[in-house]
Design a protein around this motif. Structure first.
Motif, mmCIF file in Angstrom:
data_model
loop_
_atom_site.group_PDB
_atom_site.id
_atom_site.type_symbol
_atom_site.label_atom_id
_atom_site.label_comp_id
_atom_site.label_asym_id
_atom_site.label_seq_id
_atom_site.Cartn_x
_atom_site.Cartn_y
_atom_site.Cartn_z
ATOM 1 N N LYS A 133 -2.643 -0.172 12.732
ATOM 2 C CA LYS A 133 -1.565 -1.459 12.893
ATOM 3 C C LYS A 133 -0.640 -1.253 14.161
ATOM 4 N N HIS A 134 -0.186 0.189 14.066
ATOM 5 C CA HIS A 134 0.914 0.449 15.231
ATOM 6 C C HIS A 134 0.128 1.498 16.080
ATOM 7 N N ASN A 135 -0.208 1.315 17.331
ATOM 8 C CA ASN A 135 -0.657 2.277 18.008
ATOM 9 C C ASN A 135 0.198 2.629 19.293
ATOM 10 N N MET A 136 1.356 2.620 18.880
ATOM 11 C CA MET A 136 2.343 2.793 19.991
ATOM 12 C C MET A 136 2.799 4.283 20.236
ATOM 13 N N LEU A 137 2.414 5.375 19.361
ATOM 14 C CA LEU A 137 2.795 6.591 19.866
ATOM 15 C C LEU A 137 1.725 7.576 20.167
ATOM 16 N N ASP A 138 0.478 7.007 20.208
ATOM 17 C CA ASP A 138 -0.439 7.944 20.546
ATOM 18 C C ASP A 138 -0.590 7.920 22.227
ATOM 19 N N LYS A 159 8.633 11.440 19.216
ATOM 20 C CA LYS A 159 7.764 10.109 19.437
ATOM 21 C C LYS A 159 8.265 9.025 18.661
ATOM 22 N N MET A 160 9.040 9.255 17.481
ATOM 23 C CA MET A 160 9.787 7.956 16.802
ATOM 24 C C MET A 160 10.872 7.611 17.597
ATOM 25 N N SER A 207 0.920 -1.141 -0.046
ATOM 26 C CA SER A 207 0.135 0.167 0.129
ATOM 27 C C SER A 207 0.949 1.119 -0.036
ATOM 28 N N THR A 208 1.931 1.382 0.822
ATOM 29 C CA THR A 208 2.759 2.441 0.841
ATOM 30 C C THR A 208 4.131 2.151 0.138
ATOM 31 N N LYS A 209 4.536 1.114 -0.368
ATOM 32 C CA LYS A 209 5.895 0.828 -0.838
ATOM 33 C C LYS A 209 6.025 0.350 -2.187
ATOM 34 N N LEU A 210 4.715 0.622 -2.887
ATOM 35 C CA LEU A 210 4.466 -0.056 -4.216
ATOM 36 C C LEU A 210 5.680 0.481 -5.108
ATOM 37 N N GLY A 211 5.871 1.794 -5.085
ATOM 38 C CA GLY A 211 7.010 2.096 -6.225
ATOM 39 C C GLY A 211 8.217 1.808 -5.638
ATOM 40 N N GLY A 222 6.219 0.144 11.189
ATOM 41 C CA GLY A 222 5.404 1.176 11.531
ATOM 42 C C GLY A 222 5.670 2.296 12.032
ATOM 43 N N VAL A 223 6.768 2.302 12.590
ATOM 44 C CA VAL A 223 7.350 3.796 13.190
ATOM 45 C C VAL A 223 7.865 4.833 11.976
ATOM 46 N N GLN A 224 8.432 4.079 10.964
ATOM 47 C CA GLN A 224 8.901 4.834 9.878
ATOM 48 C C GLN A 224 7.912 5.412 9.071
ATOM 49 N N ASN A 225 6.628 4.552 8.992
ATOM 50 C CA ASN A 225 5.475 4.988 8.170
ATOM 51 C C ASN A 225 4.577 5.950 8.928
#
Length: 667
Positions: free
Chosen positions: A628-633, A587-588, A207-211, A619-622
């Motif tokens: 999928k990655h609710n680690m930062l809220d 946050k990252m 979805s995000t890395k097709l290119g 997830g952190v990078q994106n």
């Protein structure tokens, strides 16, 4: 008085056919000195490929259809090949595997049109070319703007391809899935089939890395062209002329329309070479036999144990694979070739050393710059076992692994490994070494280094290979700061049944799994621990071990655990990364620090797997999407853990982290 020993004349006559046969078989090997080689960007264009230029418009040396155009885009030299009208960027040419990695040229280098999607390359027609797809590829079938997705297809989000709230679907295209996937209930506006390297699409989010997946391309292998069989069998090289069509370039400089056996100068030359080789071989055998006889007489006085050891060594030397050019699928380099390439292992060419050996920069006769690892002597396995293990490592291919080209045995006297040369130093150099400077390595670059290193380790673990020495000195960077992990799996080349653990190189101080000192075994989770130290280095820019620090903080891992548990992460972070000024970076870094905390747990079972580590880092990078990655809220379990970790034990943190991971993956 020394008595000379001469073989019986009849035995010399028996040896004559052997040398004639050897010479004949040698003449059947393809000689590459006729066709020129060219450098274009990061690849070398050599036979059977050829460079398209003004001269090649009338005649070229190489396979038809294998012409490569070396064009320029910006300040880069771009090797480009055309297959049935479509242009492709040549990523790599692997002559030892007769394969080439290509990518759609439009996806790789042409500037994107605003608000457009990466162009998906349709299937390639290879029927008229000597290429075929390798098993490392996967065909993906994309369906865009669909009313729904069948159960056997995966729904994906590719926003630039979607409209009117419709869905996009993808499935692996194989004989089985083609029969089972039923699209009769759904309507799609478009369908595209494209080929990608399997590992890339499995590791990256389409979805995000097709290119990026399309840019990494696909792999093709080539086979010998029909017209070339006789030509190459007579030590010639195939070519083409606009006037006569197929031509054969012979080793004596002549050109034939068939093969080189009819060359006027070829037969006398072969006879002269064969006769000279036979005479030289006979004389050489006499000298060798004489020397061997003298040594045998001397060894009788040294005892049976010494004698038996030398018999084993002599047997190994008689079956030395150097003579054949390949062994168990591994390219064999001549010891003298590598000796000359490194200027006889000149200390000025030394790149570094470690637990397994010293690495030297070298330049081969074909122009390639390589890194030659000179393994420490007397502690590796028997030559045959060693070659088997090198064969396994040489066939591991990943864009973030240093390529292992092959090795040399030199009659078992010294074992050398030959790797691709990476020119931009190590991550350690850029963090706290000779290439480091405050703020030079941005946080986004450090995140990419972490993700790419984790990707390489996931691939190794999936291939049943434990790295055993993960550290920033073994993470190399090319000129675009792409990661190349080195020294992977070298412990496979050393004996497992050592009587003293210290004789087998296992890890580096500051990175070694604490449980290693209890069970003396390194596992996948040991790599996870070492990678945790690497993450802390990326956050702090500090070396893994520094005796100038406080005695409780000499080991960076101990310092990191203490700072995180005591809610003092700001004291650990490199102040030039923007931790205090940029909320997103803060946050990252906090999320990566928490992940490092989990990797550094003393109990192996409390550490995540490398697959989980990679998933978290991606997830952190994106940007840590909430799905999928609710680690930062503010409500995530891990954010709470990071803010209050000083009130909890490491074990309780690990349990909570595992629960959080399971809940996000199941959702």
């Amino acid at each position: 008085m020394t008595t000379l020993f001469y073989p019986h004349p009849h035995s010399l006559l028996l040896l004559l056919p052997v040398f004639l046969i050897a010479q004949t078989s040698q003449s059947n090997n393809i000689s590459n000195h006729n066709c020129p080689s060219y450098n274009c960007g990061e690849i070398t264009i050599s036979y059977p490929f050829w460079r398209i230029d003004n001269e090649s418009t009338t005649q070229f040396c190489g396979y038809e259809g294998f012409g490569i155009n070396c064009s320029t885009i910006g300040d880069r030299s771009i090797p480009e090949i055309t297959l049935n009208g479509d242009s492709f960027y040549v990523w790599r040419i692997l002559p030892e595997y007769r394969s080439v990695i290509l990518a759609d040229l439009d996806v790789s280098f042409l500037p994107p049109v605003p608000d457009s999607c990466p162009r998906l390359q349709h299937g390639i027609d290879l029927e008229t070319l000597p290429f075929y797809f390798t098993t490392s590829n996967t065909n993906l079938s994309f369906h865009f703007n669909c009313t729904g997705c069948p159960s056997l297809a995966t729904e994906i989000r590719i926003p630039c391809f979607e409209s009117n709230q419709r869905k996009s679907c993808v499935h692996i295209l194989s004989t089985t899935t083609q029969e089972e996937v039923d699209w009769s209930e759904y309507i799609c506006s478009d369908e595209v089939v494209t080929t990608v390297i399997s590992r890339e699409y499995m590791l990256l989010d389409i979805s995000t890395k097709l290119g990026e997946i399309l840019e990494r391309g696909f792999e093709l292998e080539w086979s010998r062209m029909d017209d070339c069989e006789k030509c190459e069998g007579s030590r010639g090289q195939c070519g083409h002329s606009n006037k006569t069509g197929f031509i054969c370039f012979c080793s004596d400089g002549t050109v034939s329309r068939g093969d080189c056996k009819g060359s006027k100068t070829d037969l006398p030359k072969k006879l002269a070479i064969s006769f000279g080789s036979a005479v030289f071989g006979i004389l050489l055998m006499c000298v060798v036999f004489y020397i061997w006889r003298r040594r045998q007489n001397k060894r009788r006085s040294y005892g049976s144990s010494y004698r038996s050891r030398n018999i084993s060594s002599f047997t190994s030397s008689m079956t030395d694979p150097e003579k054949n050019g390949a062994y168990h699928g591994v390219q064999i380099f001549k010891y003298r070739e590598l000796e000359k390439a490194t200027n006889y292992f000149d200390s000025r060419n030394e790149l570094g050393d470690g637990g397994f050996g010293t690495v030297y920069e070298g330049k081969l006769k074909d122009g390639r710059v390589v890194a030659v690892k000179r393994l420490y002597e007397n502690n590796y396995k028997r030559v045959e076992q060693f070659m088997n293990e090198v064969g396994i490592l040489a066939h591991l291919r990943h864009r973030n692994l240093v390529s292992l080209y092959g090795c040399t045995t030199h009659h078992s006297r010294e074992l050398l490994l030959v790797y691709e040369y990476i020119s931009n130093g190590t991550v350690a150099d850029h963090l706290h070494g000779e290439k480091s400077s405050p703020g030079s390595l941005k946080w986004t670059t450090r995140m990419s280094i972490a993700v790419e290193t984790a990707s390489a380790l996931v691939y190794l673990h999936a291939s049943d290979v434990v790295h055993r020495d993960v550290k920033t000195n073994n993470i190399l960077l090319d000129n675009s700061f792409t990661v190349k992990v080195a020294d992977f799996g070298l412990s496979r080349l050393f004996p497992n049944n050592v009587t003293h653990v210290s004789t087998a190189p296992q890890g580096t101080p500051g990175y070694v799994d604490p449980e290693y000192h209890e069970c003396y075994q390194l596992t996948n989770k040991s790599d996870v621990y070492s990678f945790g130290v690497v993450l802390v280095e990326l956050i702090s820019s500090k070396p893994a071990v520094d005796i100038t620090r406080h005695r409780h903080e000499i080991n960076l891992s101990s310092m990191a655990l203490s700072k995180i548990q005591n809610d003092a992460l700001h004291e650990l972070v490199d102040p030039h990364l923007g931790y205090d000024t940029d909320n997103e970076i803060r946050k990252m870094i906090s999320a990566v620090a928490e992940l490092a905390f989990q990797c550094l747990q003393n109990d192996r079972d409390s550490r995540p797997s490398m697959d989980e580590v990679l998933e978290c880092l991606v997830g952190v990078q994106n940007g840590m999407s909430s799905n999928k990655h609710n680690m930062l809220d503010g409500t995530s379990d891990d954010a709470v853990l990071l803010n209050h970790s000083h009130d909890m034990s490491p074990d309780s943190v690990a349990v909570a982290w595992s629960t959080s991971t399971l809940s996000t993956s199941s959702g």
